[in-house]
Write a protein that holds these residues in place. Sequence first.
Motif, PDB file in Angstrom:
ATOM      1  N   GLN A  73      -6.623   5.076  -3.118  1.00  0.00           N
ATOM      2  CA  GLN A  73      -6.982   4.576  -1.786  1.00  0.00           C
ATOM      3  C   GLN A  73      -7.223   3.078  -1.795  1.00  0.00           C
ATOM      4  O   GLN A  73      -7.138   2.425  -0.764  1.00  0.00           O
ATOM      5  CB  GLN A  73      -8.258   5.252  -1.264  1.00  0.00           C
ATOM      6  CG  GLN A  73      -8.091   6.700  -0.891  1.00  0.00           C
ATOM      7  CD  GLN A  73      -8.330   7.606  -2.085  1.00  0.00           C
ATOM      8  OE1 GLN A  73      -8.255   7.171  -3.241  1.00  0.00           O
ATOM      9  NE2 GLN A  73      -8.604   8.855  -1.825  1.00  0.00           N
TER      10      GLN A  73
ATOM     11  N   TRP B 293       0.814   4.000  -3.089  1.00  0.00           N
ATOM     12  CA  TRP B 293       0.507   5.423  -2.874  1.00  0.00           C
ATOM     13  C   TRP B 293       1.652   6.276  -3.400  1.00  0.00           C
ATOM     14  O   TRP B 293       1.442   7.262  -4.089  1.00  0.00           O
ATOM     15  CB  TRP B 293       0.362   5.702  -1.373  1.00  0.00           C
ATOM     16  CG  TRP B 293      -1.014   5.486  -0.858  1.00  0.00           C
ATOM     17  CD1 TRP B 293      -1.637   4.290  -0.708  1.00  0.00           C
ATOM     18  CD2 TRP B 293      -1.947   6.489  -0.432  1.00  0.00           C
ATOM     19  NE1 TRP B 293      -2.893   4.481  -0.199  1.00  0.00           N
ATOM     20  CE2 TRP B 293      -3.116   5.816  -0.015  1.00  0.00           C
ATOM     21  CE3 TRP B 293      -1.903   7.878  -0.352  1.00  0.00           C
ATOM     22  CZ2 TRP B 293      -4.231   6.494   0.467  1.00  0.00           C
ATOM     23  CZ3 TRP B 293      -3.015   8.540   0.142  1.00  0.00           C
ATOM     24  CH2 TRP B 293      -4.161   7.856   0.541  1.00  0.00           C
TER      25      TRP B 293
ATOM     26  N   SER C 270      -4.928   0.786  -0.123  1.00  0.00           N
ATOM     27  CA  SER C 270      -4.901   0.784   1.343  1.00  0.00           C
ATOM     28  C   SER C 270      -6.094   0.058   1.938  1.00  0.00           C
ATOM     29  O   SER C 270      -6.200  -0.060   3.147  1.00  0.00           O
ATOM     30  CB  SER C 270      -4.915   2.224   1.874  1.00  0.00           C
ATOM     31  OG  SER C 270      -3.871   2.941   1.319  1.00  0.00           O
TER      32      SER C 270
ATOM     33  N   ALA D 126       0.840  -1.204   0.000  1.00  0.00           N
ATOM     34  CA  ALA D 126       0.000   0.000   0.000  1.00  0.00           C
ATOM     35  C   ALA D 126       0.875   1.254   0.000  1.00  0.00           C
ATOM     36  O   ALA D 126       0.626   2.204  -0.751  1.00  0.00           O
ATOM     37  CB  ALA D 126      -0.924  -0.010   1.211  1.00  0.00           C
ATOM     38  N   GLU D 127       1.937   1.236   0.813  1.00  0.00           N
ATOM     39  CA  GLU D 127       2.808   2.406   0.894  1.00  0.00           C
ATOM     40  C   GLU D 127       3.458   2.677  -0.458  1.00  0.00           C
ATOM     41  O   GLU D 127       3.552   3.817  -0.910  1.00  0.00           O
ATOM     42  CB  GLU D 127       3.916   2.172   1.934  1.00  0.00           C
ATOM     43  CG  GLU D 127       3.404   1.904   3.336  1.00  0.00           C
ATOM     44  CD  GLU D 127       2.938   3.173   4.027  1.00  0.00           C
ATOM     45  OE1 GLU D 127       3.682   4.154   3.991  1.00  0.00           O
ATOM     46  OE2 GLU D 127       1.827   3.180   4.601  1.00  0.00           O
TER      47      GLU D 127
ATOM     48  N   SER E 259      -7.585  -3.350   5.317  1.00  0.00           N
ATOM     49  CA  SER E 259      -7.032  -1.994   5.321  1.00  0.00           C
ATOM     50  C   SER E 259      -5.646  -1.956   5.979  1.00  0.00           C
ATOM     51  O   SER E 259      -5.288  -2.849   6.752  1.00  0.00           O
ATOM     52  CB  SER E 259      -7.989  -1.041   6.037  1.00  0.00           C
ATOM     53  OG  SER E 259      -7.999  -1.338   7.411  1.00  0.00           O
ATOM     54  N   THR E 260      -4.921  -0.883   5.687  1.00  0.00           N
ATOM     55  CA  THR E 260      -3.571  -0.757   6.266  1.00  0.00           C
ATOM     56  C   THR E 260      -3.645  -0.595   7.784  1.00  0.00           C
ATOM     57  O   THR E 260      -2.749  -1.039   8.499  1.00  0.00           O
ATOM     58  CB  THR E 260      -2.807   0.441   5.662  1.00  0.00           C
ATOM     59  OG1 THR E 260      -3.665   1.568   5.678  1.00  0.00           O
ATOM     60  CG2 THR E 260      -2.364   0.152   4.265  1.00  0.00           C
TER      61      THR E 260
END
Length: 412
Positions: free
Chosen positions: A369, A334, A372, A330-331, A377-378
Amino acid sequence: MGDMEDVESFRLRARAWLKENMPRVPERHGPPESGDDDQEWLRARELQKMLYAGGFAGICFPAEYGGLGLTPAHQRAFTEESRGYEMPLLLNVPTFSICAPTILDMGSEQQKRDRVSAAVRGDEVLVQFLSEPRGGSDLAGVITRATRDGDVWVLNGAKTWSTSAYAADYALCLARTDWDAPKHRGLTMFLVKVHQPGITLRRIKMVNGSTEFCEEFFDDVILPADSVVGEVNGGWAVASRQLVHERTAVGGGSPYVSGEGRANLHGPEYDFADLARRTGQTGDVAVRELIGEARMMRRVQEQLIDRVMSGLNSGQLPPPAASIIRLFHAETDWKNADIGVRIGGADVAAGAFGDHGGLDYGHYYLSRQGASLGGGSTEMSRNIISERILGMPREYAADRDVPFNQVSQGRT
Ligand SMILES: Cc1cc2nc3c(=O)[nH]c(=O)nc-3n(C[C@H](O)[C@H](O)[C@H](O)COP(=O)(O)OP(=O)(O)OC[C@H]3O[C@@H](n4cnc5c(N)ncnc54)[C@H](O)[C@@H]3O)c2cc1C
């Protein structure tokens, strides 16, 4: 193990076969598949059938369920060789990397023979019916219910955010079967035929225009007794395995995926050097730093996946460690979306680079999004890492050990 073909000879055989049989992806191809187009799904099934006919499908799946029973190293070699060829990438998530391995781990012999083999042959697509309109993070809180009625179960309720359900044949669906038990102990996992009487499926339109996601409503859907995966009221164990496979898949560590690519993840391929060239910024120091940063993240991600996967495979890391690669994905995603916008500037909104290019980065940014949230979810990944890997105190839960029918729901 004795007569297993060694990786290098497998690689050479795969190289020759791919050259002979699989179509090449054109040099300048379009955006990644969106997952919301019937033709893309037909093509994916067709490509999978080609792999199967050629003896290269389901490399890490056991031979008795249609696979080759080989190792992740064989799969990696095939994936490397398959670069530049058309591959059935849409089938990778969730069919091959999440649902089929969950059935392998937790399903009955018949379910493995039927569903896993059909997927490997390219005949069937699998999806996940987990999240509900009330919330996906609290998976053990599902309120879709299945009630036993003689020989069958009757399913009622609703699911949402199911990726590409419209194109699928079967779903792994978590439902509540005992309302007197505390929330984790009254659940059962079912294999549900997606297109059958009682199921209304609607497609959800997203901000980037995709209608890949679906919501489903169940009205007295009849499920035969043999659709139970694992034990009745033992659905949490199945869901937990499924979530480990999901985090591994989203994190990029699944050994069950064939071919590489960003299909189904909504992003353009991150060729930031090309983006910089097309926008005349290759001499700009700040842009060069962004390109370097993206490459560095990619390298770190690759190393992290290797490290976590070898730790998981050797038992040095516990299954929740899959959350580490899921979080890093996710990081990275993004960061890539942001870098695309920073290099592309205003052109990402105007689509100044032809059909595919600037505009893709714009669409990608709008839906970033997703990385994430999809696969849990993160925030939940962070909770898992802190509680189950670092041993920090468990989050307070008012509903722990309380019979589910006594847990207050929503605002009541
Ligand atoms: C790309 C993508 C693909 C998906 N595919 C599927 C699919 O195929 N099948 C399926 O069933 N679902 C799917 N989902 C749904 C996904 O699993 C859920 O979005 C996810 O589990 C989060 O649930 P939610 O959206 O209901 O958010 P909520 O659970 O309502 O959470 C809202 C926010 O609160 C945070 N939060 C909630 N509880 C806690 C807590 N205890 N501690 C800290 N923070 C908390 C969450 O992290 C989140 O930021 C997909 C989602 C995406 C984006």
